[in-house]
Design an enzyme around this catalytic site. Structure first.
Site, PDB file in Angstrom:
ATOM      1  N   ASP A  41       0.830  -1.201   0.000  1.00  0.00           N
ATOM      2  CA  ASP A  41       0.000   0.000   0.000  1.00  0.00           C
ATOM      3  C   ASP A  41       0.867   1.255   0.000  1.00  0.00           C
ATOM      4  O   ASP A  41       0.596   2.216  -0.732  1.00  0.00           O
ATOM      5  CB  ASP A  41      -0.993  -0.002   1.157  1.00  0.00           C
ATOM      6  CG  ASP A  41      -0.360  -0.319   2.501  1.00  0.00           C
ATOM      7  OD1 ASP A  41       0.776  -0.848   2.541  1.00  0.00           O
ATOM      8  OD2 ASP A  41      -1.013  -0.056   3.526  1.00  0.00           O
ATOM      9  N   SER A  72      -0.635  -5.985   5.752  1.00  0.00           N
ATOM     10  CA  SER A  72       0.701  -5.809   5.191  1.00  0.00           C
ATOM     11  C   SER A  72       1.662  -5.132   6.162  1.00  0.00           C
ATOM     12  O   SER A  72       2.849  -5.129   5.960  1.00  0.00           O
ATOM     13  CB  SER A  72       0.623  -4.993   3.895  1.00  0.00           C
ATOM     14  OG  SER A  72       0.260  -3.662   4.172  1.00  0.00           O
TER      15      SER A  72
END
Length: 85
Positions: A41, A72
């Site tokens: 991201d 993540s």
């Protein structure tokens, strides 16, 4: 208004929001071969990947994220969020 309310409103942004998104096949063909194994991201927010593109997102989020595994960022905020139900 203190909270978002319009479920039909779409907002344009320069900032990639994170959870709950889709991309076109042509964009995937551009970035997919360089996709990182972690912090994707943040990687997508870098100018090299953004290339001046913008995102469209609904004013009212349609995503729901609950749990301590699978993120993540290695659950870096888990200690702060664990007591929230």
């Amino acid at each position: 208004a203190a909270h978002v309310r319009d479920e039909k409103r779409v907002v344009r942004s320069d900032f990639f929001p994170g959870l709950g998104w889709v991309m076109t096949k042509s964009l995937w063909q551009q970035v997919g071969t360089h996709w990182p194994s972690a912090y994707w991201d943040d990687w997508l927010r870098e100018p090299t990947q953004r290339q001046g593109r913008q995102v469209l997102r609904p004013e009212v989020s349609r995503t729901f994220h609950y749990g301590s595994k699978g993120g993540s960022s290695q659950n870096q905020f888990g200690q702060h969020l664990s007591g929230i139900e």
